[in-house]
Design a protein around this motif. Structure first.
Motif, PDB file in Angstrom:
ATOM      1  N   ASP A  79      30.775  66.237   4.814  1.00 60.63           N
ATOM      2  CA  ASP A  79      30.596  67.637   5.211  1.00 60.63           C
ATOM      3  C   ASP A  79      30.108  68.488   4.045  1.00 60.63           C
ATOM      4  OD1 ASP A  79      31.398  66.973   7.730  1.00 60.63           O
ATOM      5  OD2 ASP A  79      33.463  67.674   7.459  1.00 60.63           O
ATOM      6  N   PHE A  80      30.591  68.224   2.840  1.00 55.00           N
ATOM      7  CA  PHE A  80      30.183  68.988   1.660  1.00 55.00           C
ATOM      8  C   PHE A  80      28.705  68.742   1.343  1.00 55.00           C
ATOM      9  CE2 PHE A  80      29.843  69.870  -2.885  1.00 55.00           C
ATOM     10  CZ  PHE A  80      30.444  71.125  -2.935  1.00 55.00           C
ATOM     11  N   ALA A  81      28.265  67.489   1.474  1.00 55.83           N
ATOM     12  CA  ALA A  81      26.860  67.172   1.203  1.00 55.83           C
ATOM     13  C   ALA A  81      25.942  67.802   2.254  1.00 55.83           C
ATOM     14  CB  ALA A  81      26.663  65.664   1.165  1.00 55.83           C
ATOM     15  N   ALA A  82      26.411  67.895   3.481  1.00 56.95           N
ATOM     16  CA  ALA A  82      25.592  68.486   4.536  1.00 56.95           C
ATOM     17  C   ALA A  82      25.551  70.004   4.442  1.00 56.95           C
ATOM     18  CB  ALA A  82      26.122  68.069   5.903  1.00 56.95           C
ATOM     19  N   ALA A  83      26.518  70.615   3.769  1.00 57.43           N
ATOM     20  CA  ALA A  83      26.600  72.079   3.716  1.00 57.43           C
ATOM     21  C   ALA A  83      25.691  72.683   2.653  1.00 57.43           C
ATOM     22  CB  ALA A  83      28.037  72.508   3.463  1.00 57.43           C
ATOM     23  N   ARG A  84      25.362  71.937   1.607  1.00 53.79           N
ATOM     24  CA  ARG A  84      24.550  72.530   0.539  1.00 53.79           C
ATOM     25  C   ARG A  84      23.102  72.659   1.002  1.00 53.79           C
ATOM     26  NH1 ARG A  84      21.193  69.242  -2.076  1.00 53.79           N
ATOM     27  NH2 ARG A  84      21.480  67.007  -1.824  1.00 53.79           N
ATOM     28  N   LEU A  85      22.423  73.660   0.469  1.00 56.90           N
ATOM     29  CA  LEU A  85      21.020  73.875   0.811  1.00 56.90           C
ATOM     30  C   LEU A  85      20.145  72.912   0.018  1.00 56.90           C
ATOM     31  CD1 LEU A  85      20.718  77.756   0.897  1.00 56.90           C
ATOM     32  CD2 LEU A  85      20.688  76.179   2.806  1.00 56.90           C
ATOM     33  N   PRO A  86      19.250  72.203   0.682  1.00 56.90           N
ATOM     34  CA  PRO A  86      18.377  71.279  -0.042  1.00 56.90           C
ATOM     35  C   PRO A  86      17.245  72.034  -0.742  1.00 56.90           C
ATOM     36  CG  PRO A  86      17.860  71.226   2.280  1.00 56.90           C
ATOM     37  CD  PRO A  86      19.058  72.123   2.129  1.00 56.90           C
ATOM     38  N   ASP A  87      16.628  71.385  -1.699  1.00 57.88           N
ATOM     39  CA  ASP A  87      15.472  71.952  -2.376  1.00 57.88           C
ATOM     40  C   ASP A  87      14.269  71.814  -1.447  1.00 57.88           C
ATOM     41  OD1 ASP A  87      13.954  73.105  -4.324  1.00 57.88           O
ATOM     42  OD2 ASP A  87      13.593  71.225  -5.403  1.00 57.88           O
ATOM     43  N   CYS A  88      13.444  72.860  -1.367  1.00 64.41           N
ATOM     44  CA  CYS A  88      12.317  72.869  -0.431  1.00 64.41           C
ATOM     45  C   CYS A  88      11.286  71.788  -0.720  1.00 64.41           C
ATOM     46  CB  CYS A  88      11.622  74.234  -0.456  1.00 64.41           C
ATOM     47  SG  CYS A  88      12.607  75.546   0.284  1.00 64.41           S
ATOM     48  N   LEU A  89      11.108  71.414  -1.971  1.00 72.72           N
ATOM     49  CA  LEU A  89      10.050  70.479  -2.327  1.00 72.72           C
ATOM     50  C   LEU A  89      10.529  69.032  -2.415  1.00 72.72           C
ATOM     51  CD1 LEU A  89       8.197  72.626  -4.969  1.00 72.72           C
ATOM     52  CD2 LEU A  89       7.666  72.334  -2.551  1.00 72.72           C
ATOM     53  N   HIS A  90      11.762  68.765  -2.019  1.00 76.44           N
ATOM     54  CA  HIS A  90      12.271  67.400  -2.044  1.00 76.44           C
ATOM     55  C   HIS A  90      12.278  66.805  -0.637  1.00 76.44           C
ATOM     56  CE1 HIS A  90      13.474  68.494  -6.104  1.00 76.44           C
ATOM     57  NE2 HIS A  90      13.594  67.199  -6.345  1.00 76.44           N
ATOM     58  N   LYS A 115      11.385  78.233   3.515  1.00 78.40           N
ATOM     59  CA  LYS A 115      11.741  79.062   2.366  1.00 78.40           C
ATOM     60  C   LYS A 115      11.970  80.500   2.799  1.00 78.40           C
ATOM     61  CE  LYS A 115      12.139  79.932  -2.049  1.00 78.40           C
ATOM     62  NZ  LYS A 115      13.246  79.454  -2.825  1.00 78.40           N
ATOM     63  N   LEU A 116      11.113  81.038   3.691  1.00 82.26           N
ATOM     64  CA  LEU A 116      11.285  82.411   4.184  1.00 82.26           C
ATOM     65  C   LEU A 116      12.539  82.551   5.043  1.00 82.26           C
ATOM     66  CD1 LEU A 116       7.594  83.321   5.068  1.00 82.26           C
ATOM     67  CD2 LEU A 116       8.971  84.173   3.153  1.00 82.26           C
ATOM     68  N   ARG A 117      12.862  81.550   5.804  1.00 82.27           N
ATOM     69  CA  ARG A 117      14.070  81.605   6.635  1.00 82.27           C
ATOM     70  C   ARG A 117      15.343  81.417   5.815  1.00 82.27           C
ATOM     71  NH1 ARG A 117      14.201  77.384  10.890  1.00 82.27           N
ATOM     72  NH2 ARG A 117      16.117  78.446  11.442  1.00 82.27           N
ATOM     73  N   GLY A 118      15.237  80.842   4.626  1.00 86.80           N
ATOM     74  CA  GLY A 118      16.401  80.643   3.774  1.00 86.80           C
ATOM     75  C   GLY A 118      17.165  79.379   4.065  1.00 86.80           C
ATOM     76  N   VAL A 119      16.530  78.388   4.667  1.00 91.05           N
ATOM     77  CA  VAL A 119      17.219  77.141   4.960  1.00 91.05           C
ATOM     78  C   VAL A 119      17.019  76.114   3.864  1.00 91.05           C
ATOM     79  CG1 VAL A 119      17.203  77.478   7.452  1.00 91.05           C
ATOM     80  CG2 VAL A 119      15.281  76.307   6.362  1.00 91.05           C
ATOM     81  N   CYS A 120      16.306  76.476   2.805  1.00 93.56           N
ATOM     82  CA  CYS A 120      16.178  75.615   1.633  1.00 93.56           C
ATOM     83  C   CYS A 120      16.035  76.490   0.387  1.00 93.56           C
ATOM     84  CB  CYS A 120      14.978  74.658   1.780  1.00 93.56           C
ATOM     85  SG  CYS A 120      13.382  75.460   1.829  1.00 93.56           S
ATOM     86  N   ARG A 121      16.269  75.870  -0.788  1.00 94.74           N
ATOM     87  CA  ARG A 121      16.185  76.641  -2.044  1.00 94.74           C
ATOM     88  C   ARG A 121      14.781  76.568  -2.606  1.00 94.74           C
ATOM     89  NH1 ARG A 121      19.282  73.802  -6.032  1.00 94.74           N
ATOM     90  NH2 ARG A 121      19.611  72.065  -4.690  1.00 94.74           N
TER      91      ARG A 121
END
Length: 121
Positions: A79-90, A115-121
């Protein structure tokens, strides 16, 4: 079609049907059938248990883990791994952004949308 289906479905009933009258009729008529409680006594049960083969586990110290459940630590880590935001370019950058049927180079515009929606860093 229906008569054939009916015949096929009735085969198990015929297999478990009682045999003809000639099979052990005199023995059944002379001895009354006793209820199960009267036929089983302590000595009969002990003899049946003694006749069973011993069950031995090849490795008694090894315990099998439940296949479908996880420990609390594993569930928390997942659950912790799924909660963090992934990097957009990975590779996981578009995990939270639907790209519909597009993939590869055609999914590049969706990186900016993510990136605009904020679902990745």
């Amino acid at each position: 079609m229906r008569p054939i289906l009916l015949c096929v479905l009735s085969l198990p009933l015929l297999a478990h049907a009682e045999p003809g009258v000639a099979v052990a009729a005199p023995v059944a008529a002379t001895t009354p059938a006793l209820p199960l409680r009267a036929r089983l006594d302590k000595e009969t049960i002990r003899a049946a248990i003694a006749a069973l083969p011993a069950e031995r586990h090849p490795d008694p110290g090894r315990r099998e883990a439940p296949a479908l459940s996880a420990t609390a630590h594993d569930a928390f880590a997942r659950d912790f791994a799924a909660a963090r935001l992934p990097d957009c370019l990975h590779a996981e950058g578009l995990r939270n952004q639907p790209t519909f049927f597009l993939g590869g180079v055609l999914a590049l515009p969706f990186i900016a949308v993510a990136k605009l929606r904020g679902v990745c860093r």
